[in-house]
Design an enzyme around this catalytic site. Structure first.
Site, PDB file in Angstrom:
ATOM      1  N   HIS A   1       0.334  -1.266   0.150  1.00  0.00           N
ATOM      2  CA  HIS A   1       0.337  -0.196   0.320  1.00  0.00           C
ATOM      3  C   HIS A   1       0.691   1.291   0.349  1.00  0.00           C
ATOM      4  O   HIS A   1       0.627   2.289  -0.576  1.00  0.00           O
ATOM      5  CB  HIS A   1      -1.511  -0.309   1.048  1.00  0.00           C
TER       6      HIS A   1
ATOM      7  N   HIS B   1     -10.605   3.088  -0.635  1.00  0.00           N
ATOM      8  CA  HIS B   1     -10.763   3.176   0.967  1.00  0.00           C
ATOM      9  C   HIS B   1     -11.760   0.869   0.771  1.00  0.00           C
ATOM     10  O   HIS B   1     -12.160   1.514   1.283  1.00  0.00           O
ATOM     11  CB  HIS B   1     -10.676   3.946   1.352  1.00  0.00           C
TER      12      HIS B   1
END
Ligand SMILES: Nc1ncnc2c1ncn2[C@@H]1O[C@H](COP(=O)(O)OP(=O)(O)O)[C@@H](O)[C@H]1O
Ligand SMILES: [Mg+2]
Lengths: 225, 81, 757, 81
Positions: free
Chosen positions: C55, C106
């Site tokens: 990430h 998200h």
């Protein structure tokens, strides 16, 4: 010299810039007031704008109601100062006791943003004299807790005294008793409104310009007095 | 006729913005000595039938399946008649 | 237990460390030891593990994303003020204004806790924009879910929508658009992408740099708690098995009120010019902010971690470094400016603490109660993370998929007028095409009073200067079905649609952001889809002359072994000199001409028709000709500038039929439509050929407009006339069928409320 | 260190859409015999000092001035140590 209308910014106010723009477009001078101010620096009228003051975390308006500036607003209102509470501002006026009743969670349990048709029921208030009785207007409505409630007595009294300023037409977007969208105090200088006239003042950004008359009304009223 | 009361609270480690806002307001209103405020939900549920073990079990099930979000919340169940 | 200090780490080289549990591979751990010349302390290990996670480090995508920096269109020189690499790219929109925008995912947090996951997704992207020095002015939310009627979709969708609205509305940011798409592949892994756009003056651009020895490192905003430790970063780098995420860290809860105060506080601080550099705290929290600021800066940094204000006094230094508590920022401030800085924070009730200072050295040193627990070269944490050349290869099934075209023999097509009418009504009511108002009515689109266009228009348009009328437009698109059929052209098609949507509103497309949602990079098939999509997007941006300014990659979007459809979500930003000139999508006035611009072919592979009516996916996606898209955009922008157009709407999902229906419902006006003779009516109505738009022009402008098209060799045909308004109005497809607007509206509006209310 | 717990409930005559929604959901989940659901708020407030009469008084004041809106809500206050 242009008349001066104060727009209060509380922590979490959102539509304060919009309210100030509406005041200017109506020909007034917008004066920024801060929640910690203890005076109203001599403004001729006050707008409590929409938003989520203090996040609306406890109850909408429950915390702002205690802001220092509110003492001055309450005092002014009792002396006849024109005060308009829009959405969160309406909630603050109810919490502070300037207007009866309370605003509760929408019956849909959803935040709702829509172009809302209203009927102006009272044109005797400081903020609605520019409309004609029974005039229908369309302005944005956006709230999560806009359901107006008060006990039957209070509601009957509001009806009897002609203090219901505007009613929802076609759809009741939040379960308000008797389709109430806005009310005034007995003197008519304090008005609370759930929909957002300040978002309907320019053809480019609003569904209509129907909201402008709230602001021109108070300015003409002030010129006369 | 029995009454189930379910209290739902954010887990201690989870941020509670509402509690914080209330704590701040209490301070400004002159209530001092307040060291923490947590805001939760309370459900008062009226149910037909006796306030017995079965109900206690069902109440717990209601809380864990629907009323509380166990990812972020804890709950307590009380049953009275 | 005592903390693991550098001294201790040097003394106990053999101590066993849980690097695997933190998601580090053995070779990565070895490299950390090599960099430090000793074993890392537990705090250092925590920092490296989050910062080297997929990430944060983009270790699998880096080698491909490079293309955005290599295939740069010449136009970039004129528009790009800040390129890829900063928190968000910055674009010059003229009149001294700079615009920054970015879309981010998200996905996994929103699956675990829909409301808070989506809410904090909005909060995070807004801080990215704020960090650049800009006032956030709008948000958008591209969403993907499993089948609309699946129980798990019912579980997550209402919460996700409420979370996006709850946070964005409370910040006073108008939601001006997004996407809502349903497909079985997203069932166990919905996509929640959030876009934010902000505006500033050129001179107000801020960067994430720690410069100037002796300058102070100031942490401000919310206190640090135990929430989201390893959250986004670890979670987003973990595959879900059928039972949800294999790691389920505590969720972050958003506090939009605190973020609103933080925004106003920052803007006042920027206006007073009190920061040397600034960085928001998102994934990887303090680890990320301090190492990135120091790495991008001139010197080193010394941080006293025990000064960090805590919500939970029991947090260990490792946890403080990894905590992803929301609503925090980190600024570099000259000592002489500190008092003013503190004053402004006090005014907005924002907690603020000096936690360190910029030093002469090259190292990031973090101390805890007088002992050194971190002593690292910041670059090795922030920028020199591992880089993988993941193996990728064209899936063995790709050929078969592309060969399975929706020919009339393969998929039965409606033949009679009645069948065509029924097909139109069925598509209008299908979840992907039905009205999104159940979702969008939960979003405030009016706040700030500058929204000129918003959903359901093709693009969101916001005025940024009330005097001159200067404005910007934004659209996001991404068709996962097209991308699955052909990732290279699928990415180009997504870019083309967003580009077209911006132009349809009358704005000139300028720049691109993107959120690339894919499955596991460890799967060579997925990695090939990713590589192809990136190549397609880079080539497409080069051809269209719109640079990529930034974006976000989200891998591991899959359930068990099954990845989601490859989903590149592309956002295009455009500029319009005077928003008065905007072109809305609704039919204009009675008697005006309806024209179809662009060519229609028998292209139904991956179409809404094939998906909804036959549950079929196969063949090759519509042909994409970006030269043509460019000309179409010039026509749409020119037509708006010269006041020829009363309406324009792009033709995409659902084809011409859907476009006409949306224009009719938007305006409450009907139309008489005559389909081109040379085309099979079914193809004319439902094909999804790219490069098309429907426009409405006054009779007096028709010739001028068609001349403009002909001059560019762009096909244009009159296909109808605006006719009738209100309840009685109908959409009349001459010689075939007609449908009352009332019936269309009923079909379009009923679907989502029936599923989610 | 004392703990104040304030429960706030909508007055019986005030419509409670949240409670109704919960009641509906419980029904769909197969919990039958539920005759009524009301949803309220619970505040857990930690305060320095003893759990005495003064605190009880102040707690009541907190509830009536800030935590509850007496136009639509009732409250109960509990103080324990
Ligand atoms: N999740 C969402 N949030 C906000 N707006 C949305 C969302 N989903 C769809 N919309 C809006 O609804 C309209 C139609 O969506 P879509 O069909 O995706 O548009 P297009 O096909 O032009 O990309 C667009 O204005 C889009 O921005
Ligand atoms: Mg479109």
């Amino acid at each position: 010299m242009a008349l001066r209308i104060g727009v209060v910014t509380f922590p979490g106010s959102l539509d304060d810039r919009d309210a100030a723009r509406a005041v200017r477009l109506a020909g007034g001078e917008a004066v920024a007031l801060w929640h910690k101010d203890r005076t109203l620096s001599g403004v001729d009228a006050v707008v409590l704008p929409g938003g989520f003051s203090y996040g609306d975390y406890l109850r909408c308006g429950a915390i702002s109601r205690f802001a220092p500036v509110m003492a001055a607003v309450v005092e002014g209102a009792q002396g006849g100062l024109p005060v308009l509470g829009i959405c969160n501002g309406f909630q603050i006026l109810c919490e502070s006791g300037l207007l009866p009743g309370a605003l509760t969670r929408n019956d849909s349990l959803h935040f709702v943003c829509r172009d809302q048709r209203l009927r102006i029921e009272s044109v005797t208030t400081a903020w609605t004299s520019g409309y004609t009785a029974g005039q229908e207007i369309v302005v944005p409505l956006k709230n999560g807790e806009g359901g107006y409630v008060a006990d039957q007595l209070a509601l009957d009294e509001l009806e009897a005294e002609g203090r219901i300023v505007a009613r929802y037409l076609e759809v009741n977007p939040n379960g308000s008793r008797r389709d109430i969208a806005g009310i005034s105090n007995a003197a008519g200088n304090v008005v609370g409104l759930m929909p957002h006239p300040e978002h309907a003042v320019e053809p480019l950004t609003g569904p209509t310009t129907d909201g402008l008359a709230f602001f021109t009304s108070v300015l003409t009223r002030l010129v006369r007095s | 006729m029995a009454r189930v009361v379910v209290d739902v609270m954010l887990k201690p480690e989870i941020l509670d913005p509402q509690g914080q806002a209330v704590q701040g307001a209490l301070g400004r209103l002159g209530f001092d000595g307040v060291t923490s405020v947590r805001q939760g939900k309370q459900f008062v549920i009226d149910v037909d039938g006796p306030a017995d073990e079965t109900l206690r079990g069902r109440a717990d099930e209601m809380a864990s399946t629907l009323l509380a979000n166990l990812v972020i919340e804890d709950y307590t169940v009380r049953v009275d008649d | 237990m005592s903390v693991d200090t550098v001294k201790n780490a040097t003394a106990t080289p053999e101590a066993v460390q849980p690097y695997a549990e933190l998601g580090l591979k053995p070779d990565e751990y070895a490299r950390i030891r090599e960099i430090l010349g000793r074993r890392p302390t537990s705090s250092e290990l925590a920092m490296y593990s989050v910062m080297w996670s997929e990430h944060c480090s983009y270790k699998s995508s880096k080698v491909h994303l490079r293309q955005f920096g290599e295939k740069v269109p010449v136009e970039a020189a004129d528009v790009l003020l800040v390129g890829i690499g900063e928190n968000a790219g910055v674009v010059d929109v003229g009149q001294g204004y700079a615009v920054t925008f970015k879309v981010e995912s998200h996905n996994h947090p929103s699956y675990v806790e829909p409301y808070q996951g989506a809410a904090t997704g909005v909060g995070g992207i807004v801080r990215d924009i704020l960090t650049m020095g800009a006032r956030p002015i709008a948000v958008m939310d591209p969403l993907r879910f499993g089948p609309a009627d699946a129980p798990d979709t019912r579980r997550v969708l209402p919460g996700i929508v409420a979370g996006i609205g709850g946070y964005g509305n409370c910040l006073g940011l108008p939601n001006i658009g997004g996407e809502l798409v349903f497909d079985p592949s997203y069932l166990g892994n919905p996509l929640v992408n959030a876009l934010c756009v902000g505006v500033m003056r050129h001179e107000d651009i801020k960067l994430a740099r720690a410069a100037g020895e002796g300058n102070l490192v100031v942490l401000f905003g919310a206190k640090t708690g135990g929430d989201g430790i390893g959250g986004v970063s670890v979670l987003a780098s973990e595959t879900f098995d059928a039972h949800g995420p294999s790691k389920r860290p505590s969720v972050q809860v958003g506090d939009p009120f605190t973020e609103k105060l933080l925004i106003e506080c920052c803007l006042e601080i920027f206006a007073a010019d009190l920061v040397v550099g600034i960085q928001d705290l998102g994934g990887a929290g303090i680890s990320c902010a301090t190492s990135e600021l120091a790495s991008a800066g001139t010197g080193g940094m010394h941080v006293t971690l025990d000064r960090v204000p805590l919500r939970d006094a029991s947090l260990s230094p490792e946890e403080i470094l990894m905590s992803e508590s929301q609503e925090r920022m980190c600024a570099i401030v000259e000592p002489v400016q500190l008092d003013r800085f503190l004053e402004i924070c006090a005014k907005w009730d924002v907690t603020v603490t000096v936690i360190g200072e910029v030093t002469a050295g090259e190292r990031l040193v973090i101390e805890w109660h007088g002992e050194t627990i971190v002593d690292v070269p910041p670059r090795t944490v922030a920028h020199d993370g591992p880089v993988y050349e993941r193996p990728y290869s064209r899936p063995t099934w790709q050929d078969a998929l592309q060969a399975d075209a929706p020919t009339p023999e393969r998929l039965a097509r409606p033949a009679t007028a009645d069948e065509l009418r029924a097909t139109l009504l069925r598509l209008v009511a299908s979840p992907n095409l039905a009205s999104k108002s159940w979702v969008t009515s939960q979003y405030d689109k009016y706040v700030q009073g500058n929204t000129v266009l918003a959903q359901p228009e093709d693009s969101g348009m916001v005025r940024i200067d009330e005097q001159t009328g200067l404005g910007i437009a934004l659209a996001t698109d991404g068709n996962g079905r097209f991308a699955k059929l052909d990732p290279y052209n699928g990415a180009k098609l997504a870019l083309a649609e967003a580009y077209r949507n911006v132009a349809a509103g009358g704005a000139k497309p300028l720049a691109v952001t993107n959120c690339l949602n894919f499955g596991s990079p460890e799967d060579p098939d997925v990695m090939w889809q990713f590589a192809e999509a990136v190549r397609g997007l880079a080539d497409g941006c080069l051809e269209l002359g719109v640079p990529v300014t930034g974006g976000n990659v989200s891998f591991y979007n899959q359930t068990g072994e099954t990845p989601i459809l490859p989903t590149p979500v592309i956002g295009v930003l455009g500029v319009i000199d005077d928003v008065e000139r905007r072109t809305p999508m609704g039919f204009g006035s009675e008697g005006e001409m309806i024209l179809l611009v662009g060519a229609t072919r028998d292209e139904l592979a991956g179409s809404e028709w094939a998906h909804t009516v036959h549950g079929h996916l196969g063949g090759l996606p519509p042909e994409v000709d970006l030269g043509r898209e460019r000309q179409l955009a010039e026509i749409l922008v020119g037509g708006s500038r010269d006041g020829m157009l009363t309406a324009a709407h792009d033709v995409s999902d659902g084809g011409l039929a859907q476009t006409l229906v949306e224009m009719a419902l938007r305006s409450g006006r009907g139309a008489r439509v005559f389909l081109p003779e040379d085309l099979d009516p079914f193809v004319a109505l439902f094909a999804e050929s790219a490069g098309r738009a429907v426009v409405v022009v006054p009779r007096s402008e028709e010739l001028r407009f068609t001349d403009m098209c002909v001059a560019r060799y762009v096909p244009v045909a009159r296909i109808g006339v605006v006719d009738g308004a209100g309840k009685g109005a109908v959409l009349d497809v001459q010689g075939l069928f007609s449908v009352a607007l009332g019936d269309l509206e009923a079909a379009a509006e009923a679907t989502l409320p029936a599923l989610f209310s």
